[in-house]
Motif scaffolding. Sequence first.
Motif, PDB file in Angstrom:
ATOM      1  N   LEU A   1      12.861 -95.072  94.125  1.00 11.86           N
ATOM      2  CA  LEU A   1      14.060 -95.893  93.955  1.00 11.86           C
ATOM      3  C   LEU A   1      14.917 -95.373  92.798  1.00 11.86           C
ATOM      4  O   LEU A   1      16.157 -95.400  92.872  1.00 11.86           O
ATOM      5  N   ALA A   2      14.248 -94.898  91.735  1.00 15.08           N
ATOM      6  CA  ALA A   2      14.989 -94.335  90.609  1.00 15.08           C
ATOM      7  C   ALA A   2      15.727 -93.067  91.037  1.00 15.08           C
ATOM      8  O   ALA A   2      16.901 -92.864  90.685  1.00 15.08           O
ATOM      9  N   VAL A   3      15.060 -92.211  91.805  1.00 13.29           N
ATOM     10  CA  VAL A   3      15.705 -90.998  92.318  1.00 13.29           C
ATOM     11  C   VAL A   3      16.871 -91.374  93.228  1.00 13.29           C
ATOM     12  O   VAL A   3      17.966 -90.793  93.138  1.00 13.29           O
ATOM     13  N   ALA A   4      16.645 -92.361  94.088  1.00 16.41           N
ATOM     14  CA  ALA A   4      17.712 -92.819  94.981  1.00 16.41           C
ATOM     15  C   ALA A   4      18.908 -93.336  94.184  1.00 16.41           C
ATOM     16  O   ALA A   4      20.062 -93.076  94.537  1.00 16.41           O
ATOM     17  N   GLY A   5      18.628 -94.044  93.084  1.00 16.46           N
ATOM     18  CA  GLY A   5      19.704 -94.550  92.243  1.00 16.46           C
ATOM     19  C   GLY A   5      20.539 -93.431  91.643  1.00 16.46           C
ATOM     20  O   GLY A   5      21.780 -93.509  91.602  1.00 16.46           O
ATOM     21  N   ILE A   6      19.874 -92.372  91.188  1.00 17.10           N
ATOM     22  CA  ILE A   6      20.593 -91.216  90.628  1.00 17.10           C
ATOM     23  C   ILE A   6      21.453 -90.558  91.705  1.00 17.10           C
ATOM     24  O   ILE A   6      22.618 -90.215  91.469  1.00 17.10           O
ATOM     25  N   LEU A   7      20.887 -90.401  92.909  1.00 13.09           N
ATOM     26  CA  LEU A   7      21.632 -89.768  93.997  1.00 13.09           C
ATOM     27  C   LEU A   7      22.813 -90.625  94.450  1.00 13.09           C
ATOM     28  O   LEU A   7      23.868 -90.098  94.809  1.00 13.09           O
ATOM     29  N   VAL A   8      22.645 -91.942  94.430  1.00 11.50           N
ATOM     30  CA  VAL A   8      23.746 -92.837  94.777  1.00 11.50           C
ATOM     31  C   VAL A   8      24.881 -92.702  93.757  1.00 11.50           C
ATOM     32  O   VAL A   8      26.063 -92.602  94.120  1.00 11.50           O
ATOM     33  N   LEU A   9      24.521 -92.688  92.474  1.00 15.82           N
ATOM     34  CA  LEU A   9      25.540 -92.510  91.429  1.00 15.82           C
ATOM     35  C   LEU A   9      26.250 -91.167  91.581  1.00 15.82           C
ATOM     36  O   LEU A   9      27.479 -91.078  91.441  1.00 15.82           O
ATOM     37  N   PHE A  10      25.476 -90.124  91.857  1.00 13.90           N
ATOM     38  CA  PHE A  10      26.049 -88.791  92.042  1.00 13.90           C
ATOM     39  C   PHE A  10      27.011 -88.789  93.236  1.00 13.90           C
ATOM     40  O   PHE A  10      28.110 -88.229  93.161  1.00 13.90           O
ATOM     41  N   THR A  11      26.601 -89.441  94.326  1.00 14.42           N
ATOM     42  CA  THR A  11      27.446 -89.504  95.518  1.00 14.42           C
ATOM     43  C   THR A  11      28.737 -90.267  95.244  1.00 14.42           C
ATOM     44  O   THR A  11      29.829 -89.834  95.634  1.00 14.42           O
TER      45      THR A  11
ATOM     46  N   TRP B   1      24.161 -71.008  78.183  1.00 18.22           N
ATOM     47  CA  TRP B   1      24.822 -72.082  77.437  1.00 18.22           C
ATOM     48  C   TRP B   1      25.581 -73.004  78.384  1.00 18.22           C
ATOM     49  O   TRP B   1      25.494 -74.223  78.285  1.00 18.22           O
ATOM     50  N   PHE B   2      26.328 -72.391  79.317  1.00 17.99           N
ATOM     51  CA  PHE B   2      27.075 -73.193  80.284  1.00 17.99           C
ATOM     52  C   PHE B   2      26.120 -74.008  81.148  1.00 17.99           C
ATOM     53  O   PHE B   2      26.342 -75.204  81.391  1.00 17.99           O
ATOM     54  N   ALA B   3      25.055 -73.360  81.632  1.00 19.73           N
ATOM     55  CA  ALA B   3      24.092 -74.043  82.501  1.00 19.73           C
ATOM     56  C   ALA B   3      23.449 -75.237  81.805  1.00 19.73           C
ATOM     57  O   ALA B   3      23.249 -76.295  82.407  1.00 19.73           O
ATOM     58  N   GLU B   4      23.126 -75.071  80.538  1.00 19.62           N
ATOM     59  CA  GLU B   4      22.469 -76.140  79.798  1.00 19.62           C
ATOM     60  C   GLU B   4      23.399 -77.316  79.522  1.00 19.62           C
ATOM     61  O   GLU B   4      22.941 -78.448  79.363  1.00 19.62           O
ATOM     62  N   ASN B   5      24.687 -77.055  79.468  1.00 15.48           N
ATOM     63  CA  ASN B   5      25.630 -78.097  79.044  1.00 15.48           C
ATOM     64  C   ASN B   5      26.521 -78.625  80.167  1.00 15.48           C
ATOM     65  O   ASN B   5      27.484 -79.329  79.908  1.00 15.48           O
ATOM     66  N   GLN B   6      26.206 -78.275  81.393  1.00 18.06           N
ATOM     67  CA  GLN B   6      26.947 -78.844  82.515  1.00 18.06           C
ATOM     68  C   GLN B   6      26.088 -79.960  83.143  1.00 18.06           C
ATOM     69  O   GLN B   6      24.868 -79.980  83.005  1.00 18.06           O
ATOM     70  N   PRO B   7      26.706 -80.918  83.852  1.00 18.63           N
ATOM     71  CA  PRO B   7      25.980 -82.120  84.283  1.00 18.63           C
ATOM     72  C   PRO B   7      24.846 -81.886  85.265  1.00 18.63           C
ATOM     73  O   PRO B   7      23.853 -82.626  85.253  1.00 18.63           O
ATOM     74  N   VAL B   8      24.941 -80.861  86.117  1.00 18.75           N
ATOM     75  CA  VAL B   8      23.932 -80.677  87.157  1.00 18.75           C
ATOM     76  C   VAL B   8      22.543 -80.437  86.569  1.00 18.75           C
ATOM     77  O   VAL B   8      21.540 -80.938  87.086  1.00 18.75           O
ATOM     78  N   THR B   9      22.468 -79.695  85.467  1.00 17.13           N
ATOM     79  CA  THR B   9      21.159 -79.375  84.882  1.00 17.13           C
ATOM     80  C   THR B   9      20.406 -80.626  84.454  1.00 17.13           C
ATOM     81  O   THR B   9      19.210 -80.777  84.756  1.00 17.13           O
ATOM     82  N   SER B  10      21.057 -81.539  83.771  1.00 13.54           N
ATOM     83  CA  SER B  10      20.371 -82.754  83.329  1.00 13.54           C
ATOM     84  C   SER B  10      19.978 -83.626  84.523  1.00 13.54           C
ATOM     85  O   SER B  10      18.909 -84.268  84.514  1.00 13.54           O
ATOM     86  N   ILE B  11      20.808 -83.640  85.568  1.00  7.26           N
ATOM     87  CA  ILE B  11      20.487 -84.426  86.768  1.00  7.26           C
ATOM     88  C   ILE B  11      19.281 -83.819  87.484  1.00  7.26           C
ATOM     89  O   ILE B  11      18.336 -84.524  87.857  1.00  7.26           O
ATOM     90  N   VAL B  12      19.314 -82.504  87.663  1.00  5.98           N
ATOM     91  CA  VAL B  12      18.204 -81.803  88.316  1.00  5.98           C
ATOM     92  C   VAL B  12      16.914 -81.979  87.536  1.00  5.98           C
ATOM     93  O   VAL B  12      15.852 -82.282  88.107  1.00  5.98           O
ATOM     94  N   ASN B  13      16.976 -81.792  86.218  1.00  8.83           N
ATOM     95  CA  ASN B  13      15.775 -81.931  85.387  1.00  8.83           C
ATOM     96  C   ASN B  13      15.189 -83.339  85.474  1.00  8.83           C
ATOM     97  O   ASN B  13      13.968 -83.518  85.492  1.00  8.83           O
ATOM     98  N   SER B  14      16.060 -84.333  85.527  1.00 12.81           N
ATOM     99  CA  SER B  14      15.599 -85.722  85.608  1.00 12.81           C
ATOM    100  C   SER B  14      14.881 -85.988  86.933  1.00 12.81           C
ATOM    101  O   SER B  14      13.790 -86.562  86.955  1.00 12.81           O
TER     102      SER B  14
END
Length: 254
Positions: free
Chosen positions: A141-151, A200-213
């Motif tokens: 459900l937590a993963v689904a919540g992140i994907l819903v927010l992303f969508t 540096w760019f990869a670490e500081n763009q939003p996708v990395t933190s979302i993927v890591n989570s």
Amino acid sequence: MTTHVLGDTRVLTGRSLTHILRSPDTIITTAVTPIALMLLFTYVLGGAINTGSDESYIDYMLPGILLITIASGIAYTAYRLFLDMQGGIFERFQSMPIARSSVLWAHVLTSLVSNLISVAIVIGVALLMGFRTGASVAVWLAVAGILVLFTLALTWLAVIAGLSAKTVDGASAFSYPLIFLPFISSAFVPTDSMPAPVAWFAENQPVTSIVNSIRALFAGQPVGSDIWVALAWLVGILVVAYVWAIAIYKRKMS
């Protein structure tokens, strides 16, 4: 007034979903590219990639594939919105006793439903390919919540594109950078394997933190600060895109 808006949104969402049900190739097409990427990276390239962990490569890359699935799907939202604008449907709705905001929300909710179906298809294929997780229902459900927010965040960006585009190609082309963004993140390889400026760019763009989570949640590991960074990015993008889209819509309809 709230009941009026909800009722209008429900009716118009039903209209949009009916179009998708009559043309399911939209959902199928959205899922085809991510599935092809999974096959390519798992069975062709995955063996040559060192992720620095013991987990299978499909477990490692699936979060990024899910984001690519959504980024591919929201192009259709911009496309459908552009066609409605050009076809004069918005003007016809404006002459009817329909809440203005319900027209946009119908497209947004349709995007949410169709993209989640595409994500479910991709996850189903990933399970057949060997993806495994001990995640509990709460974690799913937590993963689904992140994907819903992303969508939702990307869909409101798609609304901006659909309202602002001059051509049908321009309406959907905006999604291309969003589709490629996961490739410059931790989605497929660790960021420390990249050249310093790219890392540096990869670490500081939003996708990395979302993927890591999402990856940490699936693996049953602590998510650390990544989840808060991811939520901050998602909520920030969602709020800015929503306000911008509504402003453009009001200007177009005035």
